[in-house]
Write an enzyme that holds these catalytic residues in place. Structure first.
Site, PDB file in Angstrom:
ATOM      1  N   LYS A   1     -28.098 -40.409 -27.409  1.00  0.00           N
ATOM      2  CA  LYS A   1     -28.986 -41.172 -26.552  1.00  0.00           C
ATOM      3  C   LYS A   1     -29.044 -42.611 -27.066  1.00  0.00           C
ATOM      4  O   LYS A   1     -29.152 -42.848 -28.267  1.00  0.00           O
ATOM      5  CB  LYS A   1     -30.380 -40.544 -26.582  1.00  0.00           C
ATOM      6  CG  LYS A   1     -31.482 -41.300 -25.867  1.00  0.00           C
ATOM      7  CD  LYS A   1     -32.412 -42.170 -26.691  1.00  0.00           C
ATOM      8  CE  LYS A   1     -32.642 -41.866 -28.109  1.00  0.00           C
ATOM      9  NZ  LYS A   1     -33.532 -42.885 -28.787  1.00  0.00           N
TER      10      LYS A   1
ATOM     11  N   ASP B   1     -37.873 -37.785 -27.508  1.00  0.00           N
ATOM     12  CA  ASP B   1     -36.577 -38.074 -26.886  1.00  0.00           C
ATOM     13  C   ASP B   1     -35.964 -36.847 -26.203  1.00  0.00           C
ATOM     14  O   ASP B   1     -34.984 -36.973 -25.472  1.00  0.00           O
ATOM     15  CB  ASP B   1     -35.586 -38.600 -27.923  1.00  0.00           C
ATOM     16  CG  ASP B   1     -35.892 -40.015 -28.382  1.00  0.00           C
ATOM     17  OD1 ASP B   1     -36.526 -40.761 -27.601  1.00  0.00           O
ATOM     18  OD2 ASP B   1     -35.504 -40.374 -29.513  1.00  0.00           O
TER      19      ASP B   1
END
Length: 250
Positions: free
Chosen positions: A9, A124
């Site tokens: 990410k 996340d």
């Protein structure tokens, strides 16, 4: 055996928008999935965790690992070997994306309530479950998919690590600053790990423009292919990786 990819990410922009009554920080961010990925090999016939790969040193193999916690959340027992190509402590969601892959494998959905549940493991993880490109808000549980934009990204991964909780504590201690650039956490990360400033300055001198810190750090990135200008930072202990955004993490 089941083999899963868990894509890194990258937080392209991060605005800190407040703090909830329970102490969790609120964000408004743009995140993307990258080609760079870990590989998880799942064996449902046994249990336990193992790790290999270039960034496997220091990966916990007990119940504190997010993969183990994700297995518990989906009530599955399996042995998972994590081949680590995403650095931990680098701001690239390495542990979160591994956990997200396990949640998806275990049948966890990506509806609103499931993402809220996933956010309790890590902020996340909801984005990593959805993947692609998205605007992320709340404490990470609000994920609004956005159209894919193909980007080439140069990552500069120094031999440092920044723990996300420490960066948030430093942001609080600094009085909640907003950044001049796209990442409000950069000033806090530099307090937690002052050596990041040397890396930022060296990258700027070589690339001709300042890099952006990936989340809470310690990875810096520049859009475009710049390994020609930055390759000698390998001699200082960095890993320089050219990667691309991907439209889907699955």
């Amino acid at each position: 055996m089941i083999e899963l990819r868990a894509h890194a990410k990258l937080t392209l922009s991060l605005a800190m928008t407040g703090i909830r009554d329970d102490g969790f920080h609120l964000i408004d961010a743009e995140m993307v999935s990258l080609e760079l990925h870990d590989v998880l090999t799942i064996d449902p016939a046994r249990s336990g965790l193992a790790a290999d790969g270039p960034f496997s040193d220091g990966v916990p193999l007990d119940d504190s690992n997010l993969v183990a916690r994700a297995l518990a959340m989906v009530a599955r027992d399996a042995h998972v070997t994590i081949s680590k190509h995403i650095p931990h402590g680098g701001g690239l969601g390495g542990g979160s994306t591994d956990a997200a892959a396990v949640l998806r494998w275990g049948g966890f959905g990506i509806d609103e309530s499931s993402l809220v549940d996933a956010s309790r493991l890590g902020a996340d993880i909801p984005f990593c479950m959805v993947g692609g490109r998205a605007r992320v808000a709340g404490i990470g549980e609000v994920v609004e998919p956005l159209p894919h934009v193909d980007r080439e990204i140069t990552l500069i991964i120094p031999p440092l690590a920044v723990r996300t909780p420490a960066a948030y504590r430093a942001w609080d201690d600094l009085g909640g600053p907003t950044g001049d650039g796209p990442n409000d956490l950069e000033a806090a990360a530099l307090v937690v790990e002052p050596r990041l400033q040397w890396w930022r300055d060296e990258i700027t001198a070589r690339a001709g423009r300042p890099p952006t810190l990936a989340g809470s750090g310690a990875t810096w990135f520049i859009e475009g292919r710049r390994d020609d200008a930055l390759g000698d930072l390998v001699d200082e202990g960095a890993r320089v990786v050219v990667t691309r955004t991907v439209a889907s993490a699955f």
